[in-house]
Design a protein around this motif. Structure first.
Motif, PDB file in Angstrom:
ATOM      1  N   GLN A  45      69.533  19.221  70.464  1.00  0.00           N
ATOM      2  CA  GLN A  45      70.782  19.892  70.833  1.00  0.00           C
ATOM      3  C   GLN A  45      71.726  18.940  71.566  1.00  0.00           C
ATOM      4  O   GLN A  45      71.294  18.155  72.401  1.00  0.00           O
ATOM      5  CB  GLN A  45      70.473  21.094  71.732  1.00  0.00           C
ATOM      6  N   HIS A  65      76.396  20.632  57.470  1.00  0.00           N
ATOM      7  CA  HIS A  65      75.046  20.949  57.926  1.00  0.00           C
ATOM      8  C   HIS A  65      74.484  19.875  58.856  1.00  0.00           C
ATOM      9  O   HIS A  65      73.706  20.169  59.745  1.00  0.00           O
ATOM     10  CB  HIS A  65      74.119  21.164  56.725  1.00  0.00           C
ATOM     11  N   SER A  68      74.888  20.306  62.784  1.00  0.00           N
ATOM     12  CA  SER A  68      74.275  21.458  63.459  1.00  0.00           C
ATOM     13  C   SER A  68      73.706  21.031  64.813  1.00  0.00           C
ATOM     14  O   SER A  68      73.637  19.844  65.130  1.00  0.00           O
ATOM     15  CB  SER A  68      73.185  22.065  62.582  1.00  0.00           C
ATOM     16  N   GLN A  69      73.299  21.994  65.582  1.00  0.00           N
ATOM     17  CA  GLN A  69      72.739  21.806  66.923  1.00  0.00           C
ATOM     18  C   GLN A  69      73.753  21.159  67.871  1.00  0.00           C
ATOM     19  O   GLN A  69      73.407  20.339  68.713  1.00  0.00           O
ATOM     20  CB  GLN A  69      71.457  20.984  66.890  1.00  0.00           C
TER      21      GLN A  69
END
Length: 94
Positions: A45, A65, A68-69
């Motif tokens: 993250q 994609h 992400s995070q």
């Protein structure tokens, strides 16, 4: 490296993205995260912290994609503006 990237209206996209050397743009943060992940220097993250101010987007911020995070957080009075300024306009009675 901490998993926080900082952006400020007084930053520079050539800087590190640290609190002392913030980036200047959302695109710069996106690209920095992509580069760090590709080099294996960043996992998991990530939080992108936007300091208060107005961030004008000259083009669409495209995310995929592989982006992400990522959590994008702005301080109060943070504005991300993707509009086009209209100047030299006049009111007309119809």
């Amino acid at each position: 490296m901490t998993n926080t990237i900082n952006i400020s209206t007084t930053g520079r996209d050539a800087w590190s993205g640290s609190e002392e050397q913030p980036l200047a743009s959302l695109q710069g943060a996106r690209d920095r995260i992509r580069d760090l992940r590709a080099a294996g220097k960043l996992t998991g993250q990530v939080t992108v912290h936007l300091a208060a101010g107005r961030y004008e987007l000259a083009e669409t911020l495209r995310l995929g994609h592989h982006d992400s995070q990522v959590t994008w957080r702005g301080e109060p009075d943070t504005i991300v503006d993707g509009g086009t300024a209209i100047t030299d306009w006049q009111t007309t009675m119809v």
